[in-house]
Design a protein around this motif. Structure first.
Motif, PDB file in Angstrom:
ATOM      1  N   PRO A  24       0.146   0.391   2.037  1.00 53.15           N
ATOM      2  CA  PRO A  24      -1.100   0.001   1.378  1.00 53.15           C
ATOM      3  C   PRO A  24      -1.222   0.467  -0.077  1.00 53.15           C
ATOM      4  O   PRO A  24      -2.021  -0.090  -0.830  1.00 53.15           O
ATOM      5  CB  PRO A  24      -2.180   0.627   2.259  1.00 53.15           C
ATOM      6  N   ALA A  25      -0.442   1.452  -0.483  1.00 56.36           N
ATOM      7  CA  ALA A  25      -0.527   1.949  -1.853  1.00 56.36           C
ATOM      8  C   ALA A  25       0.370   1.171  -2.825  1.00 56.36           C
ATOM      9  O   ALA A  25       0.361   1.446  -4.024  1.00 56.36           O
ATOM     10  CB  ALA A  25      -0.167   3.433  -1.895  1.00 56.36           C
ATOM     11  N   LEU A  26       1.145   0.213  -2.311  1.00 58.19           N
ATOM     12  CA  LEU A  26       2.080  -0.537  -3.152  1.00 58.19           C
ATOM     13  C   LEU A  26       1.767  -2.030  -3.124  1.00 58.19           C
ATOM     14  O   LEU A  26       1.366  -2.559  -2.079  1.00 58.19           O
ATOM     15  CB  LEU A  26       3.514  -0.316  -2.668  1.00 58.19           C
ATOM     16  N   ALA A  27       1.982  -2.693  -4.251  1.00 58.90           N
ATOM     17  CA  ALA A  27       1.812  -4.145  -4.305  1.00 58.90           C
ATOM     18  C   ALA A  27       2.823  -4.787  -3.348  1.00 58.90           C
ATOM     19  O   ALA A  27       3.947  -4.294  -3.193  1.00 58.90           O
ATOM     20  CB  ALA A  27       2.038  -4.646  -5.727  1.00 58.90           C
ATOM     21  N   VAL A  28       2.436  -5.870  -2.706  1.00 59.74           N
ATOM     22  CA  VAL A  28       3.279  -6.523  -1.709  1.00 59.74           C
ATOM     23  C   VAL A  28       4.646  -6.909  -2.274  1.00 59.74           C
ATOM     24  O   VAL A  28       5.649  -6.867  -1.563  1.00 59.74           O
ATOM     25  CB  VAL A  28       2.551  -7.753  -1.112  1.00 59.74           C
ATOM     26  N   ASN A  29       4.707  -7.238  -3.562  1.00 57.93           N
ATOM     27  CA  ASN A  29       5.983  -7.635  -4.162  1.00 57.93           C
ATOM     28  C   ASN A  29       6.793  -6.456  -4.714  1.00 57.93           C
ATOM     29  O   ASN A  29       7.865  -6.664  -5.275  1.00 57.93           O
ATOM     30  CB  ASN A  29       5.759  -8.694  -5.241  1.00 57.93           C
TER      31      ASN A  29
END
Length: 190
Positions: free
Chosen positions: A163-168
């Protein structure tokens, strides 16, 4: 009272001020931090170490500093951390206790992470009487996944996005491993 765990070669202990500089060196090393979103400044590294220290002080357990026990001069020489941590509330599998590690690269490939993780699992299941412990890492971090397998953890079916990182983000997709107290008991009795 902070718990100390000893193995044949290691001591999982409370953090000491002398550990902070080595920890900052680790957190600024691109090889050690390969599967983390960014390198950490010494200020951020010190903040994390102080938080680990405080959690151990408050609860008696946490992400312990790992000291190498060989030799009088190097007694308890800091080589990284291994331990237990409550997962962030925004994780899909929260609440849970995770097992985690980060060692200085000079100590990789010698079984230290596995040895310390096994000891931390023993504490989780005998002292804390937890029902299960989880561990997670980026899909591309095969080294940590091997340690998870060596300590008896099982990969759960579905990957998840941190959740702390962009999906890409290259590290966004994570694997989740788990071990129950019953599974752990069967590994120590065999």
């Amino acid at each position: 009272m902070p718990h100390v765990i000893e193995t044949d070669r290691l001591c999982l202990r409370q953090w000491q001020a002398s550990d902070f500089a080595i920890f900052a060196e680790m957190n600024a090393d691109p090889e050690v931090m390969k599967y983390f979103p960014k390198l950490l400044s010494s200020t951020v590294s010190d903040t994390i170490a102080k938080k680990c220290q405080q959690l151990i002080e408050d609860k008696g357990w946490g992400l312990w500093a790992v000291g190498l026990k060989n030799g009088v001069e190097k007694r308890d020489a800091f080589i990284g951390f291994v331990g237990l941590n409550e997962t962030h509330a925004d994780m899909s599998f929260a609440p849970a206790v995770e097992i985690a590690w980060r060692l200085h690269k000079d100590y990789w490939g010698q079984g230290y992470a596995t040895e310390a993780a096994r000891a931390a699992l023993g504490f989780a299941f005998t002292e804390l009487v937890l029902d299960e412990v989880v561990s997670f890492t980026a899909v591309i971090n095969k080294r940590s996944q091997l340690i998870m397998q060596r300590i008896g953890m099982t990969k759960m079916q579905d990957n998840f996005y941190h959740p702390a990182l962009a999906v890409n983000h290259r590290l966004a997709e994570h694997v989740l491993y788990k071990i129950t107290r019953q599974q752990w008991q069967s590994t120590v009795s065999s």
